[in-house]
Design an enzyme around this catalytic site. Structure first.
Site, short mmCIF file in Angstrom:
data_model
loop_
_atom_site.label_atom_id
_atom_site.label_comp_id
_atom_site.label_asym_id
_atom_site.label_seq_id
_atom_site.Cartn_x
_atom_site.Cartn_y
_atom_site.Cartn_z
N TYR A 104 0.87 -1.15 0.05
CA TYR A 104 0.09 0.07 -0.21
C TYR A 104 0.49 1.21 0.43
O TYR A 104 1.94 1.28 0.61
CB TYR A 104 -0.65 0.05 1.29
N LYS A 133 3.13 11.29 7.46
CA LYS A 133 3.08 10.92 9.10
C LYS A 133 3.88 12.31 9.64
O LYS A 133 2.88 12.56 10.30
CB LYS A 133 2.96 9.64 9.17
N ASP A 174 9.48 3.18 0.45
CA ASP A 174 8.29 4.10 1.09
C ASP A 174 8.23 3.78 2.11
O ASP A 174 8.02 2.89 3.36
CB ASP A 174 6.97 3.58 0.52
C1 PLP Z 1 2.85 3.02 3.83
C2 PLP Z 1 2.19 4.49 3.24
N1 PLP Z 1 2.38 4.62 1.75
C3 PLP Z 1 1.74 6.09 1.91
C4 PLP Z 1 0.41 6.17 3.00
C5 PLP Z 1 -0.04 7.10 2.00
O1 PLP Z 1 -0.56 8.38 3.17
P1 PLP Z 1 -1.30 9.95 3.21
O2 PLP Z 1 -2.51 8.56 3.62
O3 PLP Z 1 -1.00 10.48 3.93
O4 PLP Z 1 -1.87 10.12 1.79
C6 PLP Z 1 0.18 5.53 3.49
C7 PLP Z 1 -1.23 6.01 4.26
O5 PLP Z 1 -1.66 4.93 5.16
C8 PLP Z 1 0.90 4.40 4.56
O6 PLP Z 1 0.92 3.57 5.19
#
Ligand code: PLP
Length: 463
Positions: free
Chosen positions: A160, A286, A259
């Site tokens: 994700y 975050k 990521d």
């Molecule tokens: C691993 C990962 N990448 C990207 C995102 C996307 O971030 P945002 O919710 O700030 O768009 C999240 C959100 O939970 C995430 O857990």
């Protein structure tokens, strides 16, 4: 599944208590549904029969609109590393608020936060801010395509990375997965054309990645991976896996994109520092916003300079009205300053205690399940078999009826807030005593759910 006997009694009892404690939430939800589909603005925060409407947060604690208190083990899906309303962050943010939230031009607060992040994560030589993690992975992937002049990004099956079109592919791992899972569109409304620009590989499988790269590397810009996939289930990378990916990326001339939107909290240099593997680019978000909306992507200077119109005649376009706004930058800087190595170690230790003790509870209660993760991030899985791929993690949750949902509701009944994913995230205001409270709630809830398991998921019980 039709419920009979004990299972339906347990389910009814949990729901009845939830409804009795949350009358105000129900009323708010009824009103909210008039204006917001499902009464909210995020897929991840909705649950049945209706979400608990929180009214205030203070440190490790939340209070709902009915006055119930909850230990917050979700922390806005890991982003509130200092919990709620941390007094110093509040003071810095309040002071900034009086001097302007955003000016529509460059401003100093973003320089300080960029500098801190670059000092902590050596693979990030330059960065750009965004308003979300979604935008950060989107821009990181775009930069990789522009730099390599190739279109395809390889992502993990079950990985994700937010909600833009190019990552809404194979977000739920393929349970029939071979070593080369086909890319699958995950959500309605995502055009099929994205499948021309995404390929899928199983997590923790270097041979599969090598086979993919051997065949397609001339069209592949990069590999995006969360070093420890959080919504994939906090499955740990096998020893040498991330290093192996780095070597493969070098050998086939593709970029390695980490990521670290969730995993940055695990050490001051992120998971890449724990594993001593340097990606070409990294996305973060975050925790770096101190509780405000945020994202950032960065990496090697040579790649990031693609965004510099003073260097590139055709620089990459990157904009956003609130990118690098003063509120996020000021709160984020204070949040990150407060998150020093000793503090990270302390909350990682608390998370590991939570993991060990939950695993001991599973043993004592004769439940075939495990708690998995690293440091301050932990996750329950409904199996006691080792998990290697993200398909393994997804499979563990199959055939468990409403167990995950009921565990979430029963934890709420016992004053602990987390999502129905069964995820636990430790924040800095927590001490041993909050962990003990969480453990007592988990133990009580699991004991209560055993009759449910016996009927709805008998494979989970040893006797
Ligand atoms: C691993 C990962 N990448 C990207 C995102 C996307 O971030 P945002 O919710 O700030 O768009 C999240 C959100 O939970 C995430 O857990």
């Amino acid at each position: 599944m039709a419920m009979t006997g004990d299972a339906s009694t347990v389910e009814k009892e949990i729901l009845t208590r939830y409804r009795a404690r949350t009358v105000g939430s129900k009323a708010l939800h009824e009103e909210a549904q008039e204006y917001l589909p499902a009464g909210d603005t995020r897929a991840a925060t909705f649950f049945e029969p209706y979400p608990t409407y929180m009214a205030a947060g203070d440190g490790a604690w939340l209070r709902d609109c009915d006055g119930n208190r909850y230990l917050d083990l979700l922390n806005n899906f890991t982003s509130l590393v200092h919990g709620h309303a941390q007094p110093d962050i509040v003071e810095f943010a309040a002071d900034q608020l009086t001097r302007g939230t955003v000016f529509g031009t460059a401003a100093e607060p973003q320089v300080a936060l960029a500098k801190l992040l670059i000092e902590r994560v050596p693979s990030i030589e330059m960065l750009r801010f965004t308003n979300s993690g979604t935008e950060a992975t989107m821009m990181m992937m775009r930069a990789a395509r522009a730099y390599t002049e190739r279109d395809i990004i390889v992502k993990m099956d079950g990985g994700y990375h937010g909600s833009h079109d190019f990552v809404e592919v194979s977000v739920r791992a393929d349970l029939e997965a071979s070593s080369q899972p086909a890319a699958r569109l995950e959500g309605r409304g995502v055009p099929e054309a994205v499948l021309n620009a995404v390929m899928i590989a199983p997590f923790n499988d270097l041979a599969a990645m090598e086979a993919l790269l051997k065949q397609h590397h001339e069209r592949i810009a990069g590999i995006i991976i969360e070093p420890m996939p959080n919504s994939g289930g906090m499955v740990l990378p096998a020893p040498g896996y991330l290093r192996g990916l780095r070597n493969l990326a070098n050998a086939y001339g593709v970029l390695l994109l980490f990521d670290e939107i969730v995993t940055l909290r695990l050490s001051s240099g992120g998971f890449q520092a724990i594993e001593d593997v340097q990606p070409d680019m990294t996305a973060v978000a975050k925790i770096i916003g101190g509780g405000f909306p945020v994202g950032a992507f960065g990496g090697r200077k040579e790649i990031m300079q693609l965004f510099n119109p003073m260097v590139e005649s055709e620089s990459l376009f990157h904009s956003g009205t609130f990118n690098g706004n003063n509120m996020t930058m000021t709160a984020g800087l204070e949040a990150m300053r407060r998150l020093d190595e000793a503090t990270i170690e302390r909350i990682n230790g608390l998370g590991e205690k939570l993991q060990d003790r939950i695993n001991a509870i599973f043993k004592t209660l004769g439940i075939r399940a495990l708690c998995l993760g690293y440091g301050s991030l932990q996750q329950i899985h409904w199996t006691d078999e080792p998990l290697v791929t993200l398909a393994d993690a997804r499979r563990a949750g199959e055939d468990t009826g409403k167990l995950r949902e009921l565990l979430q509701l029963e934890l709420l009944n016992r004053g602990v807030y987390t999502s129905n994913r069964g995820m636990f995230c430790v924040s800095t205001p927590m001490r041993e005593q909050e962990i003990d409270l969480a453990l007592a709630a988990v133990e009580g809830a699991l004991g209560q759910l055993k009759p449910y398991m016996r009927e709805a998921a008998p494979r989970l019980l040893r006797d």
